[in-house]
Design a protein around this motif. Structure first.
Motif, short mmCIF file in Angstrom:
data_model
loop_
_atom_site.label_atom_id
_atom_site.label_comp_id
_atom_site.label_asym_id
_atom_site.label_seq_id
_atom_site.Cartn_x
_atom_site.Cartn_y
_atom_site.Cartn_z
N LEU A 59 0.06 0.95 0.08
CA LEU A 59 1.49 0.69 -0.13
C LEU A 59 2.37 1.55 0.79
O LEU A 59 3.40 1.08 1.27
N ARG A 60 1.95 2.77 1.04
CA ARG A 60 2.72 3.61 1.97
C ARG A 60 2.74 2.98 3.36
O ARG A 60 3.75 3.04 4.06
N ASP A 61 1.64 2.37 3.77
CA ASP A 61 1.60 1.66 5.05
C ASP A 61 2.62 0.52 5.08
O ASP A 61 3.06 0.11 6.15
N LEU A 62 2.98 0.01 3.90
CA LEU A 62 3.97 -1.07 3.79
C LEU A 62 5.39 -0.53 3.60
O LEU A 62 6.32 -1.30 3.36
N GLY A 63 5.55 0.80 3.65
CA GLY A 63 6.88 1.39 3.55
C GLY A 63 7.28 1.87 2.17
O GLY A 63 8.43 2.24 1.95
N PHE A 64 6.34 1.89 1.21
CA PHE A 64 6.64 2.36 -0.14
C PHE A 64 6.57 3.88 -0.21
O PHE A 64 5.81 4.51 0.52
N LYS A 65 7.35 4.45 -1.13
CA LYS A 65 7.32 5.88 -1.40
C LYS A 65 7.00 6.07 -2.89
O LYS A 65 7.39 5.26 -3.72
N ARG A 66 6.31 7.17 -3.20
CA ARG A 66 5.89 7.44 -4.58
C ARG A 66 6.85 8.42 -5.25
O ARG A 66 7.30 9.39 -4.63
#
Length: 124
Positions: A59-66
């Motif tokens: 998901l981070r590769d898709l631009g998401f942040k946790r």
């Protein structure tokens, strides 16, 4: 209720693939494609495709942040509470043993997981 049935699994299995189902909801991609992507990501990272570190990296590769959520029972904050409070956008919630997609105020899952307590969420 904010629950919407979603199960893109080709044989409609309902166990062990919540990560793949969630990512299908987030990306709009077919179950088989997402599954293969996760296997590749897990291989690259030297870990199983369904562990948090792998799918979060995906998901981070898709631009998401946790972001972390407080986990202070008895005032538990549930998946359904999160869906109600987030009427716009796409989110991913993780409980530690389950993950679910929230889209525009509804949680999309193969079962009604609304009473589960999320520990963290991701968003773009």
């Amino acid at each position: 209720m904010r629950y919407r049935y979603f199960n893109p699994n080709p044989i409609k299995s309902n166990g062990g693939d919540c990560v793949v189902r969630m990512l299908c909801c987030v990306t709009g991609r077919p179950w088989v494609d997402v599954y293969l992507d996760l296997v590749e990501k897990g291989l690259e990272m030297g870990d199983m495709p369904s562990v948090n570190v792998v799918w979060v990296a995906y998901l981070r590769d898709l631009g998401f942040k946790r972001f972390n959520l407080p986990d202070t029972c008895p005032d538990c904050y549930t998946i359904e509470d999160f869906a109600i409070e987030h009427p716009k956008g796409t989110y991913v919630l993780g409980t530690g043993s389950h993950t679910v997609c929230i889209k525009d105020g509804f949680y999309w899952d193969s079962w009604n997981s609304g009473s589960e307590v999320p520990m963290f969420y991701l968003r773009r």
